[in-house]
Design a protein around this motif. Structure first.
Motif, PDB file in Angstrom:
ATOM      1  N   ASN A 104      57.934  31.901  23.695  1.00 47.25           N
ATOM      2  CA  ASN A 104      59.408  31.781  22.812  1.00 47.25           C
ATOM      3  C   ASN A 104      60.463  31.427  23.779  1.00 47.25           C
ATOM      4  N   GLN A 105      61.759  31.542  23.031  1.00 43.50           N
ATOM      5  CA  GLN A 105      62.809  31.217  23.474  1.00 43.50           C
ATOM      6  C   GLN A 105      63.250  32.132  24.790  1.00 43.50           C
ATOM      7  N   ALA A 106      62.606  33.322  24.716  1.00 43.86           N
ATOM      8  CA  ALA A 106      63.343  34.130  25.854  1.00 43.86           C
ATOM      9  C   ALA A 106      62.178  34.085  27.032  1.00 43.86           C
ATOM     10  N   ASN A 107      61.124  32.936  26.920  1.00 42.25           N
ATOM     11  CA  ASN A 107      60.072  32.506  27.780  1.00 42.25           C
ATOM     12  C   ASN A 107      59.068  33.759  28.023  1.00 42.25           C
ATOM     13  N   GLU A 108      59.113  34.397  26.789  1.00 36.38           N
ATOM     14  CA  GLU A 108      57.979  35.646  26.737  1.00 36.38           C
ATOM     15  C   GLU A 108      56.753  34.671  26.279  1.00 36.38           C
ATOM     16  N   MET A 143      49.114  24.552  18.094  1.00 38.94           N
ATOM     17  CA  MET A 143      48.177  23.069  17.987  1.00 38.94           C
ATOM     18  C   MET A 143      48.963  22.055  17.753  1.00 38.94           C
ATOM     19  N   ARG A 144      50.203  22.205  17.005  1.00 34.43           N
ATOM     20  CA  ARG A 144      51.108  20.997  16.705  1.00 34.43           C
ATOM     21  C   ARG A 144      51.731  20.666  17.809  1.00 34.43           C
ATOM     22  N   LEU A 145      52.469  21.558  18.583  1.00 35.78           N
ATOM     23  CA  LEU A 145      52.809  21.379  19.762  1.00 35.78           C
ATOM     24  C   LEU A 145      51.999  20.724  20.929  1.00 35.78           C
ATOM     25  N   PHE A 146      50.711  20.909  20.766  1.00 35.24           N
ATOM     26  CA  PHE A 146      49.721  20.443  21.672  1.00 35.24           C
ATOM     27  C   PHE A 146      49.324  19.171  21.424  1.00 35.24           C
ATOM     28  N   VAL A 147      49.221  18.927  20.190  1.00 39.50           N
ATOM     29  CA  VAL A 147      49.010  17.295  19.763  1.00 39.50           C
ATOM     30  C   VAL A 147      50.145  16.471  19.763  1.00 39.50           C
ATOM     31  N   GLU A 148      51.091  16.947  20.040  1.00 39.85           N
ATOM     32  CA  GLU A 148      52.410  16.026  20.099  1.00 39.85           C
ATOM     33  C   GLU A 148      52.948  16.062  21.471  1.00 39.85           C
ATOM     34  N   SER A 149      52.070  16.814  22.361  1.00 41.13           N
ATOM     35  CA  SER A 149      52.625  16.868  23.795  1.00 41.13           C
ATOM     36  C   SER A 149      52.215  15.527  24.598  1.00 41.13           C
ATOM     37  N   PRO A 181      54.040  39.451  19.161  1.00 38.71           N
ATOM     38  CA  PRO A 181      53.872  38.754  17.806  1.00 38.71           C
ATOM     39  C   PRO A 181      55.233  37.792  17.701  1.00 38.71           C
ATOM     40  N   THR A 182      55.321  36.877  16.816  1.00 35.97           N
ATOM     41  CA  THR A 182      56.311  35.683  16.763  1.00 35.97           C
ATOM     42  C   THR A 182      56.895  36.375  15.311  1.00 35.97           C
ATOM     43  N   ARG A 183      58.249  36.257  15.679  1.00 27.84           N
ATOM     44  CA  ARG A 183      59.194  36.627  14.570  1.00 27.84           C
ATOM     45  C   ARG A 183      59.985  35.396  14.058  1.00 27.84           C
ATOM     46  N   PRO A 184      60.742  35.711  13.009  1.00 26.28           N
ATOM     47  CA  PRO A 184      61.562  34.595  12.335  1.00 26.28           C
ATOM     48  C   PRO A 184      62.649  34.187  13.375  1.00 26.28           C
ATOM     49  N   GLY A 185      62.975  32.928  13.446  1.00 27.19           N
ATOM     50  CA  GLY A 185      63.862  32.301  14.231  1.00 27.19           C
ATOM     51  C   GLY A 185      63.339  31.966  15.820  1.00 27.19           C
ATOM     52  N   ASP A 186      62.254  32.687  15.959  1.00 30.11           N
ATOM     53  CA  ASP A 186      61.670  32.244  17.306  1.00 30.11           C
ATOM     54  C   ASP A 186      61.378  30.821  17.496  1.00 30.11           C
ATOM     55  N   VAL A 187      61.751  30.106  18.731  1.00 33.89           N
ATOM     56  CA  VAL A 187      61.592  28.704  18.897  1.00 33.89           C
ATOM     57  C   VAL A 187      60.393  28.813  20.088  1.00 33.89           C
ATOM     58  N   LEU A 188      59.332  28.310  19.770  1.00 36.63           N
ATOM     59  CA  LEU A 188      58.013  28.043  20.581  1.00 36.63           C
ATOM     60  C   LEU A 188      58.208  26.636  21.048  1.00 36.63           C
ATOM     61  N   ARG A 189      57.428  26.904  22.332  1.00 32.69           N
ATOM     62  CA  ARG A 189      57.085  25.587  23.261  1.00 32.69           C
ATOM     63  C   ARG A 189      55.701  26.002  23.670  1.00 32.69           C
ATOM     64  N   ILE A 190      54.810  24.965  24.016  1.00 26.63           N
ATOM     65  CA  ILE A 190      53.495  25.266  25.077  1.00 26.63           C
ATOM     66  C   ILE A 190      53.798  24.623  26.189  1.00 26.63           C
ATOM     67  N   GLU A 191      52.840  25.271  27.236  1.00 24.16           N
ATOM     68  CA  GLU A 191      52.487  24.441  28.422  1.00 24.16           C
ATOM     69  C   GLU A 191      50.997  24.530  28.471  1.00 24.16           C
ATOM     70  N   GLY A 238      54.009  19.627  29.409  1.00 23.82           N
ATOM     71  CA  GLY A 238      54.888  20.373  28.338  1.00 23.82           C
ATOM     72  C   GLY A 238      54.876  20.012  27.008  1.00 23.82           C
ATOM     73  N   SER A 239      56.017  20.401  26.156  1.00 20.26           N
ATOM     74  CA  SER A 239      55.840  20.076  25.028  1.00 20.26           C
ATOM     75  C   SER A 239      57.466  20.171  24.437  1.00 20.26           C
ATOM     76  N   GLY A 240      57.560  19.693  23.140  1.00 18.07           N
ATOM     77  CA  GLY A 240      58.606  19.713  22.362  1.00 18.07           C
ATOM     78  C   GLY A 240      58.841  21.354  22.204  1.00 18.07           C
ATOM     79  N   THR A 241      59.703  21.574  21.019  1.00 16.56           N
ATOM     80  CA  THR A 241      59.781  22.912  20.324  1.00 16.56           C
ATOM     81  C   THR A 241      59.740  22.876  19.141  1.00 16.56           C
ATOM     82  N   ALA A 242      59.335  23.949  18.525  1.00 15.38           N
ATOM     83  CA  ALA A 242      59.202  24.281  16.985  1.00 15.38           C
ATOM     84  C   ALA A 242      59.642  25.783  16.665  1.00 15.38           C
ATOM     85  N   THR A 243      60.552  25.451  15.784  1.00 17.23           N
ATOM     86  CA  THR A 243      61.314  26.954  15.236  1.00 17.23           C
ATOM     87  C   THR A 243      60.420  27.658  14.028  1.00 17.23           C
TER      88      THR A 243
END
Lengths: 150, 150
Positions: free
Chosen positions: A129-133, A66-72, A93-103, A16-21
Protein backbone atom coordinates in the motif's frame (compact mmCIF):
# COMPACT_ATOMS: atom_id res chain seq x y z
CA UNK A 1 4.93 -5.76 -26.77
CA UNK A 2 6.63 -8.95 -27.92
CA UNK A 3 6.87 -10.58 -24.49
CA UNK A 4 9.60 -12.63 -22.84
CA UNK A 5 10.43 -16.29 -23.30
CA UNK A 6 11.45 -18.61 -20.47
CA UNK A 7 15.11 -18.07 -21.42
CA UNK A 8 14.75 -14.30 -20.96
CA UNK A 9 14.20 -14.56 -17.18
CA UNK A 10 16.77 -15.03 -14.42
CA UNK A 11 16.35 -15.88 -10.75
CA UNK A 12 16.42 -12.68 -8.69
CA UNK A 13 14.99 -10.43 -11.40
CA UNK A 14 12.48 -7.94 -10.05
CA UNK A 15 9.65 -6.12 -11.80
CA UNK A 16 7.69 -3.13 -10.50
CA UNK A 17 4.28 -1.85 -11.54
CA UNK A 18 2.05 1.17 -11.77
CA UNK A 19 -0.44 1.96 -9.02
CA UNK A 20 -4.16 1.43 -8.48
CA UNK A 21 -6.36 3.21 -5.96
CA UNK A 22 -8.99 1.33 -3.96
CA UNK A 23 -12.30 3.15 -4.18
CA UNK A 24 -14.95 2.64 -1.47
CA UNK A 25 -17.88 2.41 -3.91
CA UNK A 26 -16.09 -0.16 -6.07
CA UNK A 27 -15.03 -2.09 -2.97
CA UNK A 28 -18.64 -2.32 -1.80
CA UNK A 29 -19.96 -3.28 -5.26
CA UNK A 30 -17.33 -6.02 -5.61
CA UNK A 31 -18.26 -7.34 -2.19
CA UNK A 32 -22.00 -7.29 -2.89
CA UNK A 33 -21.31 -9.51 -5.90
CA UNK A 34 -18.64 -11.81 -4.48
CA UNK A 35 -18.13 -11.45 -0.73
CA UNK A 36 -21.32 -10.08 0.85
CA UNK A 37 -20.23 -9.55 4.45
CA UNK A 38 -20.88 -6.38 6.52
CA UNK A 39 -17.18 -5.43 6.88
CA UNK A 40 -16.96 -5.33 3.05
CA UNK A 41 -20.33 -3.79 2.11
CA UNK A 42 -21.31 -1.17 4.70
CA UNK A 43 -19.13 1.46 6.44
CA UNK A 44 -21.41 1.79 9.44
CA UNK A 45 -21.88 -1.95 10.03
CA UNK A 46 -18.15 -2.47 9.45
CA UNK A 47 -17.30 -0.29 12.46
CA UNK A 48 -18.67 -2.92 14.80
CA UNK A 49 -16.74 -5.85 13.29
CA UNK A 50 -13.30 -7.42 13.66
CA UNK A 51 -11.88 -4.86 11.20
CA UNK A 52 -13.25 -1.69 12.82
CA UNK A 53 -14.13 -0.18 9.44
CA UNK A 54 -14.72 -0.92 5.79
CA UNK A 55 -12.10 -3.21 4.21
CA UNK A 56 -11.85 -4.67 0.73
CA UNK A 57 -12.58 -8.34 0.16
CA UNK A 58 -9.22 -10.11 -0.02
CA UNK A 59 -10.34 -11.32 -3.44
CA UNK A 60 -10.69 -7.71 -4.57
CA UNK A 61 -7.14 -7.01 -3.41
CA UNK A 62 -6.05 -10.18 -5.24
CA UNK A 63 -7.84 -9.15 -8.43
CA UNK A 64 -6.34 -5.64 -8.33
CA UNK A 65 -2.92 -7.19 -7.76
CA UNK A 66 -3.48 -9.33 -10.85
CA UNK A 67 -4.23 -6.25 -12.95
CA UNK A 68 -1.08 -4.54 -11.71
CA UNK A 69 0.85 -7.73 -12.50
CA UNK A 70 -0.61 -8.10 -16.03
CA UNK A 71 0.19 -4.44 -16.77
CA UNK A 72 3.69 -4.63 -15.31
CA UNK A 73 6.92 -5.25 -17.19
CA UNK A 74 7.12 -8.98 -16.50
CA UNK A 75 5.11 -9.79 -19.70
CA UNK A 76 5.70 -13.46 -20.53
CA UNK A 77 5.04 -14.22 -24.19
CA UNK A 78 1.56 -15.75 -24.47
CA UNK A 79 0.34 -14.05 -21.29
CA UNK A 80 0.35 -14.49 -17.53
CA UNK A 81 -0.91 -18.03 -17.05
CA UNK A 82 -0.92 -19.70 -13.63
CA UNK A 83 0.34 -23.28 -13.50
CA UNK A 84 -1.13 -24.12 -10.14
CA UNK A 85 -0.41 -23.65 -6.49
CA UNK A 86 -0.22 -20.08 -5.31
CA UNK A 87 0.13 -19.66 -1.59
CA UNK A 88 -1.76 -16.49 -0.83
CA UNK A 89 -1.95 -14.38 2.30
CA UNK A 90 -3.20 -10.95 3.32
CA UNK A 91 -1.05 -9.62 6.17
CA UNK A 92 -3.28 -6.55 6.49
CA UNK A 93 -6.58 -5.47 4.97
CA UNK A 94 -6.96 -2.91 2.20
CA UNK A 95 -9.02 0.18 3.04
CA UNK A 96 -10.70 2.91 0.98
CA UNK A 97 -8.18 5.26 -0.62
CA UNK A 98 -5.30 2.81 -0.36
CA UNK A 99 -2.96 3.04 -3.33
CA UNK A 100 -1.63 -0.38 -4.29
CA UNK A 101 1.41 -1.39 -6.33
CA UNK A 102 3.09 -4.73 -6.77
CA UNK A 103 6.62 -6.02 -7.00
CA UNK A 104 7.38 -9.40 -8.50
CA UNK A 105 10.60 -11.34 -8.07
CA UNK A 106 11.65 -14.44 -9.99
CA UNK A 107 12.33 -17.19 -7.42
CA UNK A 108 12.84 -20.27 -9.56
CA UNK A 109 12.97 -21.33 -13.21
CA UNK A 110 12.44 -24.95 -14.15
CA UNK A 111 12.05 -26.36 -17.67
CA UNK A 112 9.10 -28.75 -17.89
CA UNK A 113 10.18 -32.38 -18.25
CA UNK A 114 6.93 -33.54 -19.79
CA UNK A 115 6.41 -30.58 -22.12
CA UNK A 116 9.61 -29.38 -23.79
CA UNK A 117 7.96 -26.21 -25.17
CA UNK A 118 7.34 -24.65 -21.75
CA UNK A 119 8.99 -23.83 -18.45
CA UNK A 120 7.64 -23.13 -14.99
CA UNK A 121 8.58 -19.81 -13.42
CA UNK A 122 7.94 -19.40 -9.70
CA UNK A 123 7.41 -15.78 -8.67
CA UNK A 124 6.99 -13.96 -5.38
CA UNK A 125 4.36 -11.29 -5.90
CA UNK A 126 4.10 -8.70 -3.12
CA UNK A 127 1.36 -6.07 -3.00
CA UNK A 128 2.21 -2.87 -1.10
CA UNK A 129 0.00 0.00 0.00
CA UNK A 130 0.97 3.70 -0.06
CA UNK A 131 2.77 3.33 3.31
CA UNK A 132 4.86 0.47 1.87
CA UNK A 133 3.06 -1.97 4.14
CA UNK A 134 2.48 -5.44 2.72
CA UNK A 135 -1.19 -6.02 1.83
CA UNK A 136 -0.78 -9.36 0.05
CA UNK A 137 1.85 -11.98 -0.69
CA UNK A 138 1.37 -14.61 -3.39
CA UNK A 139 3.65 -17.21 -4.93
CA UNK A 140 2.29 -17.93 -8.40
CA UNK A 141 3.87 -20.63 -10.54
CA UNK A 142 3.58 -19.51 -14.13
CA UNK A 143 3.65 -21.34 -17.45
CA UNK A 144 6.13 -19.60 -19.79
CA UNK A 145 6.84 -20.72 -23.38
CA UNK A 146 10.44 -21.65 -24.21
CA UNK A 147 12.15 -19.83 -27.04
CA UNK A 148 11.60 -21.85 -30.24
CA UNK A 149 14.74 -23.31 -31.86
CA UNK A 150 15.82 -21.33 -34.94
CA UNK B 1 -28.59 -16.70 11.19
CA UNK B 2 -26.77 -16.84 14.54
CA UNK B 3 -23.56 -18.45 13.22
CA UNK B 4 -21.28 -21.09 14.67
CA UNK B 5 -18.56 -20.73 17.26
CA UNK B 6 -15.20 -22.52 17.11
CA UNK B 7 -16.57 -25.19 19.47
CA UNK B 8 -19.42 -25.98 17.04
CA UNK B 9 -17.07 -27.36 14.37
CA UNK B 10 -15.46 -30.79 14.16
CA UNK B 11 -12.71 -32.12 11.93
CA UNK B 12 -14.24 -33.96 8.97
CA UNK B 13 -17.44 -31.88 8.85
CA UNK B 14 -18.51 -31.02 5.31
CA UNK B 15 -20.65 -28.19 4.03
CA UNK B 16 -22.22 -27.90 0.56
CA UNK B 17 -23.46 -24.80 -1.25
CA UNK B 18 -25.86 -23.51 -3.84
CA UNK B 19 -24.74 -23.02 -7.44
CA UNK B 20 -23.60 -20.08 -9.56
CA UNK B 21 -23.47 -19.93 -13.35
CA UNK B 22 -20.53 -18.35 -15.14
CA UNK B 23 -21.78 -15.88 -17.72
CA UNK B 24 -19.61 -14.94 -20.72
CA UNK B 25 -20.40 -11.22 -20.57
CA UNK B 26 -19.64 -11.01 -16.85
CA UNK B 27 -16.46 -13.06 -17.37
CA UNK B 28 -15.25 -10.59 -19.98
CA UNK B 29 -16.20 -7.53 -17.89
CA UNK B 30 -14.39 -8.92 -14.83
CA UNK B 31 -11.33 -9.60 -16.96
CA UNK B 32 -11.34 -6.14 -18.56
CA UNK B 33 -11.21 -4.70 -15.05
CA UNK B 34 -8.79 -7.12 -13.36
CA UNK B 35 -7.12 -9.54 -15.78
CA UNK B 36 -7.06 -7.99 -19.27
CA UNK B 37 -5.67 -10.85 -21.34
CA UNK B 38 -7.10 -12.06 -24.70
CA UNK B 39 -8.10 -15.52 -23.42
CA UNK B 40 -10.29 -13.79 -20.77
CA UNK B 41 -11.71 -10.86 -22.76
CA UNK B 42 -12.38 -11.94 -26.37
CA UNK B 43 -13.84 -15.23 -27.67
CA UNK B 44 -12.24 -14.95 -31.10
CA UNK B 45 -8.76 -14.02 -29.85
CA UNK B 46 -9.05 -16.71 -27.14
CA UNK B 47 -9.32 -19.44 -29.79
CA UNK B 48 -5.71 -18.88 -30.77
CA UNK B 49 -4.30 -19.07 -27.23
CA UNK B 50 -3.17 -21.77 -24.81
CA UNK B 51 -6.79 -22.27 -23.69
CA UNK B 52 -8.41 -22.67 -27.14
CA UNK B 53 -11.39 -20.55 -26.12
CA UNK B 54 -12.71 -18.03 -23.62
CA UNK B 55 -11.96 -18.90 -19.98
CA UNK B 56 -12.65 -17.01 -16.77
CA UNK B 57 -9.84 -15.29 -14.93
CA UNK B 58 -8.84 -17.61 -12.09
CA UNK B 59 -9.56 -14.66 -9.80
CA UNK B 60 -13.13 -14.58 -11.07
CA UNK B 61 -13.48 -18.30 -10.27
CA UNK B 62 -11.97 -17.57 -6.85
CA UNK B 63 -14.37 -14.67 -6.22
CA UNK B 64 -17.40 -16.76 -7.26
CA UNK B 65 -16.18 -19.55 -4.97
CA UNK B 66 -16.01 -17.04 -2.15
CA UNK B 67 -19.63 -16.03 -2.71
CA UNK B 68 -20.74 -19.66 -2.69
CA UNK B 69 -18.74 -20.15 0.51
CA UNK B 70 -20.17 -17.06 2.25
CA UNK B 71 -23.71 -18.16 1.31
CA UNK B 72 -23.14 -21.79 2.35
CA UNK B 73 -24.03 -23.39 5.67
CA UNK B 74 -20.55 -23.06 7.22
CA UNK B 75 -21.43 -19.60 8.67
CA UNK B 76 -18.90 -18.85 11.42
CA UNK B 77 -20.18 -16.26 13.88
CA UNK B 78 -18.67 -12.89 12.94
CA UNK B 79 -18.21 -13.85 9.29
CA UNK B 80 -15.80 -15.67 7.03
CA UNK B 81 -12.45 -14.09 7.82
CA UNK B 82 -9.20 -15.45 6.39
CA UNK B 83 -6.30 -15.76 8.78
CA UNK B 84 -3.60 -16.07 6.17
CA UNK B 85 -2.07 -18.66 3.92
CA UNK B 86 -4.43 -20.21 1.43
CA UNK B 87 -2.79 -22.48 -1.09
CA UNK B 88 -4.80 -21.97 -4.24
CA UNK B 89 -4.83 -23.90 -7.51
CA UNK B 90 -6.99 -24.13 -10.62
CA UNK B 91 -6.78 -27.67 -12.02
CA UNK B 92 -8.91 -26.65 -15.00
CA UNK B 93 -10.27 -23.36 -16.34
CA UNK B 94 -13.87 -22.21 -15.99
CA UNK B 95 -15.74 -21.62 -19.26
CA UNK B 96 -18.96 -19.78 -20.19
CA UNK B 97 -22.06 -21.59 -18.94
CA UNK B 98 -20.21 -23.59 -16.30
CA UNK B 99 -22.27 -24.05 -13.16
CA UNK B 100 -20.11 -23.91 -10.06
CA UNK B 101 -20.70 -25.18 -6.54
CA UNK B 102 -18.35 -25.62 -3.62
CA UNK B 103 -17.79 -28.13 -0.90
CA UNK B 104 -15.89 -27.25 2.24
CA UNK B 105 -14.39 -29.72 4.69
CA UNK B 106 -12.97 -28.92 8.13
CA UNK B 107 -9.37 -30.19 8.18
CA UNK B 108 -8.03 -28.84 11.45
CA UNK B 109 -9.14 -26.85 14.50
CA UNK B 110 -6.59 -25.12 16.68
CA UNK B 111 -7.29 -22.69 19.54
CA UNK B 112 -5.11 -19.59 19.30
CA UNK B 113 -2.40 -19.49 21.95
CA UNK B 114 -1.92 -15.74 21.81
CA UNK B 115 -5.61 -14.79 21.58
CA UNK B 116 -7.86 -16.86 23.82
CA UNK B 117 -11.06 -15.51 22.23
CA UNK B 118 -10.43 -17.07 18.80
CA UNK B 119 -9.49 -20.31 17.11
CA UNK B 120 -8.05 -21.11 13.69
CA UNK B 121 -10.04 -23.44 11.47
CA UNK B 122 -8.29 -24.89 8.45
CA UNK B 123 -10.68 -25.77 5.63
CA UNK B 124 -10.35 -27.51 2.27
CA UNK B 125 -12.56 -25.64 -0.17
CA UNK B 126 -13.17 -27.41 -3.47
CA UNK B 127 -14.99 -25.78 -6.39
CA UNK B 128 -16.70 -28.16 -8.83
CA UNK B 129 -18.25 -27.53 -12.23
CA UNK B 130 -21.46 -29.14 -13.54
CA UNK B 131 -19.51 -32.25 -14.63
CA UNK B 132 -18.16 -32.62 -11.06
CA UNK B 133 -14.69 -31.74 -12.32
CA UNK B 134 -12.53 -29.75 -9.92
CA UNK B 135 -12.13 -26.13 -11.03
CA UNK B 136 -10.35 -24.82 -7.92
CA UNK B 137 -8.89 -26.06 -4.66
CA UNK B 138 -8.11 -23.69 -1.78
CA UNK B 139 -7.03 -24.23 1.80
CA UNK B 140 -8.17 -21.17 3.75
CA UNK B 141 -7.28 -20.79 7.41
CA UNK B 142 -10.14 -18.98 9.08
CA UNK B 143 -10.43 -16.95 12.26
CA UNK B 144 -13.42 -18.20 14.28
CA UNK B 145 -14.53 -16.73 17.64
CA UNK B 146 -14.61 -19.10 20.61
CA UNK B 147 -17.86 -19.48 22.51
CA UNK B 148 -17.86 -16.95 25.36
CA UNK B 149 -17.89 -18.38 28.89
CA UNK B 150 -21.31 -18.20 30.52
Amino acid sequence: MPGRYFEDYAVGQKFGSGTATMNAERMKAFAREFDPQPFHTDEEAARHTFFGGLVASGWHTAAMSMRLFVESDITPVGGSIGAGGSDLSWPRPTRPGDVLRIESEVLDLRPSKSRPTIGIMKVKLTTYNQANEVAQIAYPAMIVPRRPAK
